[in-house]
Scaffold this motif. Structure first.
Motif: not given
Length: 297
Positions: A114, A182-188
């Protein structure tokens, strides 16, 4: 059985050709054959552990007579002081290994996933490359390690052994967990910050719950690294009271009274049992973590 009936029905209806059915049957047969080959050593070790006597096989039969199977070897192992002592030592080592690995891998993976900073990519791949080069120089590293630890009085120390295992496990597991994050959406995270969450709350309430499968995979790998390793443990631990189970198992072969292979097999099975239990309990999480992290087979 239903699969076979479905294949016959598809064949009669013309949805599948005889060649397709033959290929499926051949693939299934090869898979079953490979599975049987892989399971054969496990089956053999189990039969040895249940057999009477001291040899790896019985006269006239590789697996012995099932009518003579007994649990005496398992009773001997469980009542053996060296097994109980080695079990406690191994649990201490693996606890240190897992705790330290998770403590460094989770924040390290989050930072690499991140945060943007100078030399980030070079650091990541240099991190992995260094561990691979180190593995290739294992003998030289082991000699240097023994000389260093002996010089500063850090041999015969289970905590130091656990820290060493953790140091070897952290690079790969950090990279594995980073690929998962890396696959966890930043939008969360952005949504949580908009709602007033602090960075620590985002990490604790958003990232960690979503990263549970990846963390489970790291836990299993770290546990295995601390539980199964033998060479470094034998090199750095000289006090028999501090031997982990892997060293105690090896000691059964060098017993002056001769090796009782049923007892050895029972010891080996009980030694492998915790790793199998840990994996089966976390199987779904581990498979999800490896798949989502881009390491599916």
């Amino acid at each position: 059985m239903s699969t076979i009936l479905d294949a016959i029905a598809d064949l009669r209806a013309g949805r599948r050709s005889p060649v397709d059915v033959a290929k499926s049957a051949l693939t299934t047969g090869v898979a079953i054959g490979l599975l049987l080959i892989l399971l054969f050593p496990v089956y053999w070790i189990i039969t040895v552990a249940l057999s009477r006597g001291t040899t790896l096989s019985s006269p006239g039969s590789l697996f012995g007579d099932p009518a003579t199977y007994t649990l005496d070897s398992f009773r001997w192992v469980l009542e053996n002081e060296s097994f109980r002592r080695g079990l406690l030592n191994s649990l201490i080592v693996v606890t240190v290994t897992v705790t330290v690995t998770l403590a460094f891998s989770i924040p390290g993976a989050y930072a690499l996933s991140r945060r943007e900073f100078f030399g980030r990519r070079k650091l990541l791949y240099g991190y992995i490359l260094f561990t691979q080069v180190g593995a290739g120089l294992s003998i030289a590293v082991l000699i240097a390690l023994y000389a260093l630890f002996s010089g500063i009085g850090l041999t015969n120390n289970l905590l130091v052994l656990g820290l060493f295992y953790a140091a070897g496990a952290i690079p790969f597991n950090t990279w594995l967990l980073k690929t998962f994050m890396d696959n966890i959406p930043v939008s969360y995270e952005e949504a949580a910050i908009v709602d007033g969450a602090s960075q620590w709350q985002v990490m604790r309430e958003v990232i960690l719950p979503l990263a549970k499968p990846g963390i489970a995979a790291v836990l299993v790998f770290a546990w295995t690294a601390g539980w199964n390793e033998f060479i470094v443990a034998q090199t750095l631990i000289h006090d028999p009271d501090l031997y982990p189970l892997s060293v105690e198992l090896y000691g059964l072969i060098g017993d002056r009274r001769g090796t009782s292979w049923p007892q050895f097999a029972a010891f080996a099975l009980l030694f492998a049992l915790p790793v199998a239990i840990i994996y089966f309990l976390a199987q779904k999480q581990v498979e999800s973590g490896l798949s989502f992290g881009g390491m599916e087979g």
